[in-house]
Design a protein around this motif. Structure first.
Motif, PDB file in Angstrom:
ATOM      1  N   GLN A 149       0.791  -1.125   0.244  1.00 36.31           N
ATOM      2  CA  GLN A 149      -0.170   0.114  -0.421  1.00 36.31           C
ATOM      3  C   GLN A 149       0.994   1.772  -0.267  1.00 36.31           C
ATOM      4  O   GLN A 149       2.284   1.188   0.945  1.00 36.31           O
ATOM      5  N   GLY A 150       0.482   2.099  -1.077  1.00 39.77           N
ATOM      6  CA  GLY A 150       0.934   3.656  -1.078  1.00 39.77           C
ATOM      7  C   GLY A 150       1.722   3.587  -2.369  1.00 39.77           C
ATOM      8  O   GLY A 150       1.091   3.310  -3.634  1.00 39.77           O
ATOM      9  N   ASP A 151       2.511   4.983  -1.890  1.00 38.09           N
ATOM     10  CA  ASP A 151       3.053   5.486  -3.590  1.00 38.09           C
ATOM     11  C   ASP A 151       4.278   4.598  -3.773  1.00 38.09           C
ATOM     12  O   ASP A 151       4.983   4.725  -3.305  1.00 38.09           O
ATOM     13  N   PRO A 152       4.018   4.021  -5.329  1.00 32.81           N
ATOM     14  CA  PRO A 152       4.835   3.384  -5.681  1.00 32.81           C
ATOM     15  C   PRO A 152       7.004   3.577  -5.413  1.00 32.81           C
ATOM     16  O   PRO A 152       7.613   3.276  -5.407  1.00 32.81           O
ATOM     17  N   LEU A 153       6.319   5.446  -6.008  1.00 33.07           N
ATOM     18  CA  LEU A 153       8.072   5.827  -6.480  1.00 33.07           C
ATOM     19  C   LEU A 153       8.412   6.155  -4.526  1.00 33.07           C
ATOM     20  O   LEU A 153       9.934   6.391  -4.224  1.00 33.07           O
ATOM     21  N   THR A 154       7.484   6.285  -3.953  1.00 36.52           N
ATOM     22  CA  THR A 154       7.476   6.601  -2.089  1.00 36.52           C
ATOM     23  C   THR A 154       8.420   5.446  -1.833  1.00 36.52           C
ATOM     24  O   THR A 154       9.583   5.379  -1.044  1.00 36.52           O
ATOM     25  N   LEU A 155       7.784   4.189  -1.681  1.00 36.97           N
ATOM     26  CA  LEU A 155       8.110   2.975  -1.506  1.00 36.97           C
ATOM     27  C   LEU A 155       9.566   2.529  -2.568  1.00 36.97           C
ATOM     28  O   LEU A 155      10.247   1.602  -1.247  1.00 36.97           O
ATOM     29  N   ALA A 156      10.166   2.584  -3.096  1.00 37.64           N
ATOM     30  CA  ALA A 156      11.135   2.807  -3.924  1.00 37.64           C
ATOM     31  C   ALA A 156      12.007   3.019  -2.994  1.00 37.64           C
ATOM     32  O   ALA A 156      12.967   2.658  -2.705  1.00 37.64           O
TER      33      ALA A 156
END
Length: 218
Positions: A149-156
């Motif tokens: 869950q969350g924004d993919p760019l932030t997770l990366a």
């Protein structure tokens, strides 16, 4: 007499040759040992000739880093196989760790040294963006599948900050408080990419095995 103008092909060939020599010297003697004058001596050319290809040592190492970063990206892509996004992410992280353990000097070169941002459109910027785009796309797939869950760019970014912090301690020999790298990778993976139900309602995704540890034990 003025020097003849080099063709684009000649310039690129010269850059590749000097970059390859620079990487050899760096790997054997370290960053400080690499100078344009030293490369000229090794290449058997005049001390001024390298400046026809690179204006400075920083510009030279942008080219060197681009080469190593491209190899790094290829290493990650080889490890990234299968259809399960969460397992793909775990495999990518293990590949990063494997690269750092097998090639610590190269890892420091592309991640551990202070460096200026690459020029827009340069080989280094292209190589960096290619790797980042690939990892973010897998994070996006995991989000779409309901595994993260969350924004993919932030997770990366958060995943990278975590793994790089651990690897920086490792390659600097600063893991001295009772835990080694192999002790910390599995729990880190479980924190970053915990097994979870997929968007299709299947059971928990299987935990990725520590492929790196298995390779080292064989």
């Amino acid at each position: 007499m003025a020097r003849p103008t080099l063709t684009d092909e000649q310039v690129e060939a010269g850059k590749q040759r000097l970059s390859a020599l620079a990487l050899q010297v760096y790997r054997s003697k370290g960053y400080r040992a690499v100078t344009l004058r030293e490369l000229a001596a090794l290449a058997g050319i005049s001390y001024a000739t390298p400046y026809r290809y690179f204006r400075s040592k920083d510009e030279l190492f942008d080219h060197v880093r681009a080469t190593v970063f491209t190899e790094f990206g290829g290493h990650l892509k080889i490890a990234d196989s299968g259809d399960e996004p969460l397992l793909r992410l775990r495999s990518i992280v293990e590949a990063v760790v494997d690269f750092a353990e097998r090639r610590p000097d190269d890892y420091r070169l592309i991640f551990g040294m202070r460096q200026v941002p690459p020029a827009r459109g340069s080989m280094l910027e292209v190589a960096q963006k290619r790797v980042a785009k690939h990892v973010v796309s897998v994070c996006q797939a995991a989000v779409d599948a309901g595994q993260l869950q969350g924004d993919p760019l932030t997770l990366a970014h958060l995943a990278w900050a975590s793994i790089h912090g651990l690897l920086s301690l490792h390659v600097s020999s600063l893991l001295r408080l009772g835990r080694k790298l192999d002790d910390l990778i599995p729990p880190l993976l479980d924190r970053l990419f915990p097994p979870s139900a997929t968007s299709t309602g299947s059971k928990s995704a299987p935990v990725a095995t520590n492929k790196r540890s298995k390779r080292r034990s064989t």
